[in-house]
Design a protein around this motif. Structure first.
Motif, PDB file in Angstrom:
ATOM      1  N   ASP A   1       0.864  -1.135  -0.136  1.00  0.00           N
ATOM      2  CA  ASP A   1      -0.213  -0.071  -0.197  1.00  0.00           C
ATOM      3  C   ASP A   1       0.890   1.223  -0.068  1.00  0.00           C
ATOM      4  OD1 ASP A   1      -2.343  -1.684   0.033  1.00  0.00           O
ATOM      5  OD2 ASP A   1      -2.509  -1.283   1.995  1.00  0.00           O
ATOM      6  N   TYR A   2       2.011   1.327   0.713  1.00  0.00           N
ATOM      7  CA  TYR A   2       2.824   2.652   0.895  1.00  0.00           C
ATOM      8  C   TYR A   2       3.505   2.817  -0.419  1.00  0.00           C
ATOM      9  CZ  TYR A   2       6.590   5.638   1.697  1.00  0.00           C
ATOM     10  OH  TYR A   2       7.820   6.061   1.581  1.00  0.00           O
ATOM     11  N   VAL A   3       4.109   1.530  -0.957  1.00  0.00           N
ATOM     12  CA  VAL A   3       4.782   1.774  -2.334  1.00  0.00           C
ATOM     13  C   VAL A   3       3.961   2.325  -3.335  1.00  0.00           C
ATOM     14  CG1 VAL A   3       6.142   0.727  -4.011  1.00  0.00           C
ATOM     15  CG2 VAL A   3       6.633   0.394  -1.689  1.00  0.00           C
ATOM     16  N   GLN A   4       2.613   1.743  -3.318  1.00  0.00           N
ATOM     17  CA  GLN A   4       1.938   2.010  -4.574  1.00  0.00           C
ATOM     18  C   GLN A   4       1.154   3.535  -4.478  1.00  0.00           C
ATOM     19  OE1 GLN A   4      -1.235  -1.154  -4.542  1.00  0.00           O
ATOM     20  NE2 GLN A   4       0.041  -2.380  -6.101  1.00  0.00           N
ATOM     21  N   SER A   5       1.331   3.924  -2.995  1.00  0.00           N
ATOM     22  CA  SER A   5       0.883   5.400  -2.780  1.00  0.00           C
ATOM     23  C   SER A   5       1.702   6.334  -3.585  1.00  0.00           C
ATOM     24  CB  SER A   5       0.705   5.444  -1.408  1.00  0.00           C
ATOM     25  OG  SER A   5       2.186   6.046  -0.702  1.00  0.00           O
ATOM     26  N   LEU A   6       3.092   6.086  -3.639  1.00  0.00           N
ATOM     27  CA  LEU A   6       4.214   6.938  -4.092  1.00  0.00           C
ATOM     28  C   LEU A   6       3.889   7.244  -5.663  1.00  0.00           C
ATOM     29  CD1 LEU A   6       7.430   5.490  -2.551  1.00  0.00           C
ATOM     30  CD2 LEU A   6       6.119   7.545  -1.877  1.00  0.00           C
ATOM     31  N   TYR A   7       3.233   6.266  -6.389  1.00  0.00           N
ATOM     32  CA  TYR A   7       2.963   6.446  -7.704  1.00  0.00           C
ATOM     33  C   TYR A   7       1.555   7.211  -8.119  1.00  0.00           C
ATOM     34  CZ  TYR A   7       7.002   3.493  -8.190  1.00  0.00           C
ATOM     35  OH  TYR A   7       8.161   3.058  -8.162  1.00  0.00           O
ATOM     36  N   GLN A   8       0.844   7.925  -7.155  1.00  0.00           N
ATOM     37  CA  GLN A   8      -0.256   8.564  -7.478  1.00  0.00           C
ATOM     38  C   GLN A   8       0.025   9.795  -8.321  1.00  0.00           C
ATOM     39  OE1 GLN A   8      -3.437   7.476  -6.389  1.00  0.00           O
ATOM     40  NE2 GLN A   8      -2.094   5.868  -6.259  1.00  0.00           N
ATOM     41  N   PRO A   9      -0.648  10.395  -9.152  1.00  0.00           N
ATOM     42  CA  PRO A   9      -0.622  11.210 -10.069  1.00  0.00           C
ATOM     43  C   PRO A   9      -0.442  12.529  -9.165  1.00  0.00           C
ATOM     44  CG  PRO A   9      -2.510  10.233 -10.980  1.00  0.00           C
ATOM     45  CD  PRO A   9      -2.163   9.657  -9.699  1.00  0.00           C
ATOM     46  N   ILE A  10       0.474  13.488  -9.397  1.00  0.00           N
ATOM     47  CA  ILE A  10       0.716  14.654  -8.945  1.00  0.00           C
ATOM     48  C   ILE A  10      -0.507  15.736  -9.348  1.00  0.00           C
ATOM     49  CG2 ILE A  10       2.272  16.830  -8.832  1.00  0.00           C
ATOM     50  CD1 ILE A  10       4.573  15.040  -9.804  1.00  0.00           C
ATOM     51  N   ALA A  11      -0.877  16.145  -8.052  1.00  0.00           N
ATOM     52  CA  ALA A  11      -2.058  17.160  -8.154  1.00  0.00           C
ATOM     53  C   ALA A  11      -1.519  18.304  -9.016  1.00  0.00           C
ATOM     54  CB  ALA A  11      -2.479  17.534  -6.931  1.00  0.00           C
ATOM     55  N   GLY A  12      -2.564  18.816 -10.263  1.00  0.00           N
ATOM     56  CA  GLY A  12      -2.272  19.704 -11.004  1.00  0.00           C
ATOM     57  C   GLY A  12      -1.313  19.661 -11.929  1.00  0.00           C
ATOM     58  N   MET A  13      -0.616  18.568 -12.097  1.00  0.00           N
ATOM     59  CA  MET A  13       0.362  18.261 -13.274  1.00  0.00           C
ATOM     60  C   MET A  13      -0.617  17.461 -14.515  1.00  0.00           C
ATOM     61  SD  MET A  13       3.910  16.212 -13.019  1.00  0.00           S
ATOM     62  CE  MET A  13       4.789  17.821 -12.704  1.00  0.00           C
ATOM     63  N   GLU A  14      -0.239  17.826 -15.602  1.00  0.00           N
ATOM     64  CA  GLU A  14      -0.722  17.156 -16.545  1.00  0.00           C
ATOM     65  C   GLU A  14       0.246  16.127 -17.275  1.00  0.00           C
ATOM     66  OE1 GLU A  14      -1.756  18.241 -21.403  1.00  0.00           O
ATOM     67  OE2 GLU A  14      -1.506  19.874 -20.202  1.00  0.00           O
ATOM     68  N   TYR A  15      -0.295  14.996 -17.550  1.00  0.00           N
ATOM     69  CA  TYR A  15       0.628  14.016 -18.271  1.00  0.00           C
ATOM     70  C   TYR A  15       0.203  13.929 -19.759  1.00  0.00           C
ATOM     71  CZ  TYR A  15       1.563  13.124 -13.270  1.00  0.00           C
ATOM     72  OH  TYR A  15       1.964  13.084 -11.966  1.00  0.00           O
ATOM     73  N   GLY A  16       1.062  14.355 -20.517  1.00  0.00           N
ATOM     74  CA  GLY A  16       0.830  14.498 -21.669  1.00  0.00           C
ATOM     75  C   GLY A  16       1.487  13.033 -22.549  1.00  0.00           C
ATOM     76  N   ASP A  17       1.922  12.441 -21.810  1.00  0.00           N
ATOM     77  CA  ASP A  17       2.360  10.979 -22.913  1.00  0.00           C
ATOM     78  C   ASP A  17       2.173   9.957 -21.917  1.00  0.00           C
ATOM     79  OD1 ASP A  17       4.333   8.973 -23.668  1.00  0.00           O
ATOM     80  OD2 ASP A  17       4.842  10.392 -25.326  1.00  0.00           O
ATOM     81  N   ASN A  18       1.596   8.835 -22.342  1.00  0.00           N
ATOM     82  CA  ASN A  18       1.391   7.529 -21.537  1.00  0.00           C
ATOM     83  C   ASN A  18       2.700   7.058 -20.816  1.00  0.00           C
ATOM     84  OD1 ASN A  18      -1.268   7.603 -21.533  1.00  0.00           O
ATOM     85  ND2 ASN A  18      -1.434   6.591 -23.432  1.00  0.00           N
ATOM     86  N   TRP A  19       3.939   7.404 -21.409  1.00  0.00           N
ATOM     87  CA  TRP A  19       5.032   6.622 -21.030  1.00  0.00           C
ATOM     88  C   TRP A  19       5.453   7.277 -19.596  1.00  0.00           C
ATOM     89  CZ3 TRP A  19      10.696   7.549 -22.471  1.00  0.00           C
ATOM     90  CH2 TRP A  19      11.543   6.550 -22.156  1.00  0.00           C
ATOM     91  N   VAL A  20       4.994   8.521 -19.317  1.00  0.00           N
ATOM     92  CA  VAL A  20       5.302   8.888 -18.023  1.00  0.00           C
ATOM     93  C   VAL A  20       4.082   9.211 -16.969  1.00  0.00           C
ATOM     94  CG1 VAL A  20       7.225  10.401 -19.026  1.00  0.00           C
ATOM     95  CG2 VAL A  20       5.123  11.595 -18.761  1.00  0.00           C
ATOM     96  N   ARG A  21       2.986   8.641 -17.521  1.00  0.00           N
ATOM     97  CA  ARG A  21       1.888   8.536 -16.667  1.00  0.00           C
ATOM     98  C   ARG A  21       2.257   7.706 -15.465  1.00  0.00           C
ATOM     99  NH1 ARG A  21      -2.909  10.554 -17.231  1.00  0.00           N
ATOM    100  NH2 ARG A  21      -2.458  10.737 -19.763  1.00  0.00           N
ATOM    101  N   PRO A  22       1.839   7.967 -14.141  1.00  0.00           N
ATOM    102  CA  PRO A  22       2.090   7.256 -13.050  1.00  0.00           C
ATOM    103  C   PRO A  22       1.649   5.818 -13.100  1.00  0.00           C
ATOM    104  CG  PRO A  22       1.932   9.446 -12.193  1.00  0.00           C
ATOM    105  CD  PRO A  22       1.376   9.363 -13.882  1.00  0.00           C
TER     106      PRO A  22
END
Length: 436
Positions: free
Chosen positions: A106-127
């Motif tokens: 649960d802890y490790v997976q929480s580190l990969y939540q999207p950053i609030a307010g950040m746009e992810y323009g490419d799926n390769w860098v989407r968390p």
């Protein structure tokens, strides 16, 4: 006619054998935890190492700084489960071991939540959070489980230094700067899918090139103004974006923003279309296959009044606002990194001077690093795209606290996002101008 009574034969008179019993149900592990323990025949992961147990509990106690608010409660529950297993109760030990594994997942997976307010323009860098099985398999393969747990939060060097500073500040009587550091941690919580990536910090107005976990170069940049364009109502701030750069555009056109089209239109009204011929083109769309239109077909008086916004692009030239090259990446706002003819801007301490895009102090130097070799512009002086050997992630973020020379440097909150980071950053990302 007399009826004949049928008499069953001795074979048929025998009692039928009962049907065979149904096969016993096959147990199929249904959760990542079940599958992990089933694969190792229920062998314990944690109960044989008191050091690993302590390291996990400490990690969970500290985890609110990472945004994992359930951590302290889980730590308390795990300590109780460990205590219940101390008398040699095998069932209690199994429960405690699985609880610790679940908490780590649960802890490790929480580190990969999207950053609030950040746009992810490419799926390769989407968390994308790793699976529970992969998290636990990595822990099981660690030479020393306790050491692995103590570093599992280290997702990038910026995050690592900010986190250590935040925990140190949190130990102070008044919490020190831990709250501000936690806000900045939330904007640095990314894990690049490549060991080569670029970080742009809007606040310090700098860019860093990272390779193998270390910064290998840096330069000044110009970022967006802290203003709202009166003509269009769009925010000129540079938004937070995660995307990927795949190519250089040499000799780029510059797409003129709407609020500047009005000024150019005033010149056309005063001096005629000859004022823009040879320098600007009117086009049908912002696209590679755009059709160049006759400027005489435009109602320049309406454009000068801000009633219409014809699409103008500046032709490649020595004074083009894009300079000699630009580095596009997918995003909804038309933001990119680019060269500039205004080198004097880099002598200023406050470089929030653009209309949203990021201007580079040394575009050619960045281009050579992205290209992993010398950049060669195509002949002819026309716009041309040249691909890199591989895509390079770019993270544009906003850090009012950042690592610098082994310490934490604090900076002015130029856009005011620290006051309401989630709401303000999200609004900026949604309304930023798509201009230079």
């Amino acid at each position: 006619m007399s009826a004949t009574l049928a008499v069953p034969s001795p074979a048929l008179a025998k009692k039928k054998a009962p049907p065979p019993p149904p096969p016993a149900p096959v147990y199929v592990p249904s959760t990542p935890i079940d599958r992990f323990y089933s694969a190792r025949k229920d062998a314990m992961l944690w109960m044989g190492s008191r050091e690993a147990q302590v390291a996990l509990v400490e990690l969970l106690r500290d985890s609110p700084i990472d945004g994992f608010t359930r951590g302290p409660q889980l730590a308390t529950e795990i300590e109780a489960k460990i205590a219940a297993a101390q008398g040699g109760d095998a069932a209690a030990a199994k429960v405690a071991d699985r609880a610790m594994s679940q908490a780590l997942v649960d802890y490790v997976q929480s580190l990969y939540q999207p950053i609030a307010g950040m746009e992810y323009g490419d799926n390769w860098v989407r968390p994308r959070a790793p699976t529970g099985e992969s998290i636990l398999a990595l822990a099981a393969r660690a030479p020393v489980l306790a050491d692995h747990v103590k570093t599992v939060w280290n997702i990038n060097p910026i995050y690592a230094q900010l986190r250590q500073a935040a925990l140190a500040e949190a130990k102070l009587a008044n919490g020190g700067q831990s709250s501000l550091l936690a806000t900045n941690l939330s904007r640095a919580r990314f894990k690049s899918p490549s060991d080569r990536y670029v970080v742009v910090d809007i606040v310090s107005q700098r860019l860093w090139m990272y390779q193998a976990g270390q910064p290998v170069g840096s330069m000044k940049v110009v970022v967006g103004k802290n203003e709202i364009d009166k003509m269009t109502g769009k925010n000129l701030q540079t938004p937070m974006i995660a995307s990927v750069m795949y190519y250089t555009v040499h000799n780029p056109y510059w797409h003129v923003p709407d609020h500047l089209v009005k000024n150019i239109a005033k010149g056309v009204v005063s001096f005629g279309v000859n004022a823009i011929k040879g320098r600007y083109e009117v086009v049908s769309a912002w696209a590679n296959d755009a059709v160049v239109l006759d400027p005489n077909t435009v109602d320049w008086k309406a454009a000068a009044a801000g009633q219409i916004f014809p699409k103008l692009r500046q032709r490649p030239s020595g004074d083009n606002s894009m300079g000699k090259m630009k580095f596009p990446f997918v995003n909804s706002e038309g933001i990119f990194l680019h060269d500039t003819e205004h080198k004097e801007y880099f002598a200023k301490s406050d470089r929030s001077l653009s209309n949203g895009c990021v201007r580079l102090e040394q575009a050619a130097r960045l281009g050579e690093w992205l290209n992993q070799g010398k950049l060669v512009a195509p002949a002819g002086g026309t716009e041309a795209a040249v691909p890199f050997p591989q895509g390079v992630p770019v993270y544009i973020t906003y850090l009012t606290a950042r690592p610098e020379d082994g310490k934490i440097a604090y900076a002015k909150d130029i856009y005011g996002w620290d006051r309401a980071p989630r709401q303000v950053a999200a609004a900026a990302a949604a309304t930023t101008s798509s201009t230079q």
